[in-house]
Design an enzyme around this catalytic site. Structure first.
Site, PDB file in Angstrom:
ATOM      1  N   SER A 274      65.254-101.626  55.460  1.00 29.14           N
ATOM      2  CA  SER A 274      64.476-101.878  54.242  1.00 29.14           C
ATOM      3  C   SER A 274      63.783-103.234  54.424  1.00 29.14           C
ATOM      4  CB  SER A 274      65.431-101.945  53.055  1.00 29.14           C
ATOM      5  OG  SER A 274      66.276-103.080  53.226  1.00 29.14           O
TER       6      SER A 274
ATOM      7  N   ASP B 216      61.809 -98.738  56.305  1.00 26.20           N
ATOM      8  CA  ASP B 216      62.233 -97.974  55.125  1.00 26.20           C
ATOM      9  C   ASP B 216      61.729 -98.643  53.840  1.00 26.20           C
ATOM     10  OD1 ASP B 216      63.818 -96.054  53.743  1.00 26.20           O
ATOM     11  OD2 ASP B 216      65.489 -97.462  53.595  1.00 26.20           O
ATOM     12  N   HIS B 217      61.026 -97.892  53.006  1.00 27.88           N
ATOM     13  CA  HIS B 217      60.559 -98.388  51.695  1.00 27.88           C
ATOM     14  C   HIS B 217      59.732 -99.678  51.766  1.00 27.88           C
ATOM     15  CE1 HIS B 217      62.685 -95.515  49.152  1.00 27.88           C
ATOM     16  NE2 HIS B 217      63.765 -95.695  49.888  1.00 27.88           N
TER      17      HIS B 217
ATOM     18  N   ASP C  81      56.154 -97.061  50.712  1.00 23.50           N
ATOM     19  CA  ASP C  81      56.599 -96.604  49.392  1.00 23.50           C
ATOM     20  C   ASP C  81      55.720 -97.222  48.305  1.00 23.50           C
ATOM     21  OD1 ASP C  81      57.796 -96.040  47.021  1.00 23.50           O
ATOM     22  OD2 ASP C  81      59.757 -96.894  47.509  1.00 23.50           O
TER      23      ASP C  81
ATOM     24  N   GLU D 267      55.574 -91.817  49.680  1.00 19.72           N
ATOM     25  CA  GLU D 267      56.414 -91.523  48.501  1.00 19.72           C
ATOM     26  C   GLU D 267      55.532 -91.576  47.261  1.00 19.72           C
ATOM     27  OE1 GLU D 267      60.168 -93.588  48.516  1.00 19.72           O
ATOM     28  OE2 GLU D 267      60.338 -93.517  46.333  1.00 19.72           O
TER      29      GLU D 267
ATOM     30  N   ASN E 268      68.305 -89.913  54.694  1.00 14.52           N
ATOM     31  CA  ASN E 268      68.574 -91.361  54.719  1.00 14.52           C
ATOM     32  C   ASN E 268      69.957 -91.677  54.142  1.00 14.52           C
ATOM     33  OD1 ASN E 268      65.806 -91.161  55.186  1.00 14.52           O
ATOM     34  ND2 ASN E 268      65.376 -93.090  54.167  1.00 14.52           N
TER      35      ASN E 268
ATOM     36  N   THR F 121      74.351 -96.370  51.404  1.00 17.13           N
ATOM     37  CA  THR F 121      75.477 -96.814  50.571  1.00 17.13           C
ATOM     38  C   THR F 121      76.854 -96.486  51.159  1.00 17.13           C
ATOM     39  OG1 THR F 121      74.059 -96.443  48.671  1.00 17.13           O
ATOM     40  CG2 THR F 121      76.378 -96.823  48.213  1.00 17.13           C
TER      41      THR F 121
HETATM   42  P1  13P Z   1      71.792 -94.057  49.929  1.00 15.05           P
HETATM   43  O1  13P Z   1      72.048 -95.503  49.749  1.00 15.05           O
HETATM   44  O2  13P Z   1      72.018 -93.256  48.688  1.00 15.05           O
HETATM   45  O3  13P Z   1      72.543 -93.495  51.087  1.00 15.05           O
HETATM   46  O4  13P Z   1      70.234 -93.892  50.263  1.00 15.05           O
HETATM   47  C1  13P Z   1      69.679 -94.593  51.343  1.00 15.05           C
HETATM   48  C2  13P Z   1      68.223 -94.402  51.417  1.00 15.05           C
HETATM   49  O5  13P Z   1      67.675 -93.450  50.913  1.00 15.05           O
HETATM   50  C3  13P Z   1      67.425 -95.426  52.113  1.00 15.05           C
HETATM   51  O6  13P Z   1      66.068 -95.174  52.051  1.00 15.05           O
END
Ligand code: 13P
Length: 288
Positions: A47, A79-80, A101, A131, A232, A235
């Site tokens: 990210s 990512d994002h 994103d 997105e 993805n 968490t």
């Molecule tokens: P989670 O944290 O729900 O696994 O999602 C991660 C994610 O989508 C990163 O772009």
């Protein structure tokens, strides 16, 4: 194999490649060990916060080194990313995939920047993920139920999605079909699989499932059958990291060698990744 070839293979053979977030070297190592153990391709992703922490060039170099050391294919994804500037830094550093994103921007601006990212990325053979509908939540533990948390958040509309893909020229669409980011203490994460099936019918691109943590396994497997090629995960790895590290520190008050303290932490994260690889059906795919 390139990112495009891997996604094509995943689509044809109906498996998904896990895109695992890295926030530190231990997580990176755990994901690579899981990939080597399960003979699975992987996507390493960061990210904007994780990218800043590690540095674009370091992420690309680590992926290259680990790929050679362990003989596994590693793709690198931004990512994002929320701005064109962040995307340009990653394109220049040699990422394989860029997720722009713009879901919080007005649609026209989202489309405009996504097109610019596509133009720059495609010159280097880099794939772009877009997105349109903001994917709810964040990669943490949330109190309550996902169902309640997302009940007023609009999900991806198949017709609008098709138009967005055509206008922007993106290669991958990050869909929102109930897949909230994070884990919810009361569960309740359910995918609208009919909607996903319709999106797969209307759009002519690859589909990704964000918010993979906490989504029931059977639903993830169904989603892959319906065309998801990238899932993805963040968490569940963060949770394993914190839990194991807390225990290790409590149980070894005199140990100060970081790599000794970190060994069980790496193993815990690796287990999470291996379970996901099994779930996504990408194990063994390195060999054909
Ligand atoms: P989670 O944290 O729900 O696994 O999602 C991660 C994610 O989508 C990163 O772009």
């Amino acid at each position: 194999m390139t990112a495009r070839e891997w996604l094509q293979k995943a689509k044809k053979e109906k498996f998904a490649i896990g895109a695992f977030n890295v926030g530190n070297l231990e997580t990176f190592k755990a994901i690579v060990l899981a990939s080597a153990n399960k003979k699975s391709p992987i996507i390493i992703e960061t990210s904007p916060g994780e990218t800043d922490w590690l540095g674009e060039d370091n992420i690309v170099d680590l992926a290259k080194n680990y790929s050679q050391d362990y003989g596994v294919p590693i793709l690198v994804n931004l990512d994002h990313a929320g701005s064109l500037a962040e995307c340009i830094l990653a394109i220049e550093a040699g990422f394989d995939l860029i997720h722009f994103d713009g879901s919080k921007l007005p649609l026209e601006e989202n489309i405009k920047i996504a097109k610019e990212v596509v133009e720059l990325a495609h010159q280097k053979g880099i794939l772009v993920e877009g997105e349109m509908d903001h994917i709810a939540g964040s990669s943490e533990i949330h109190q309550g139920s996902a169902e309640t948390a997302i009940k007023n958040i609009p999900m991806t509309d198949p017709e609008n999605a098709a138009q967005f893909v055509t206008e922007t020229g993106i290669n991958i669409l990050a869909v929102f079909v109930g897949n909230a980011h994070g884990i919810f203490s009361e569960g309740g994460e359910n995918l609208d699989l009919d909607r996903l099936q319709n999106i797969a019918r209307t759009t002519n691109c690859y589909l990704s499932l964000h918010g993979g943590s906490g989504v029931p396994e059977d639903q993830v497997k169904e989603a892959i059958k319906y065309g998801i090629v990238k899932v993805n995960i963040n968490t569940e790895m963060r949770q394993a990291f914190k839990k194991e590290l807390t225990e290790v520190l409590a149980n070894n008050p005199d140990e100060i060698a970081m790599y000794k303290l970190e060994q069980p932490v790496v193993e815990s994260i690796q287990k999470v990744v291996e379970i996901k690889i099994e779930e996504f059906g990408s194990g063994g795919k390195i060999y054909g």
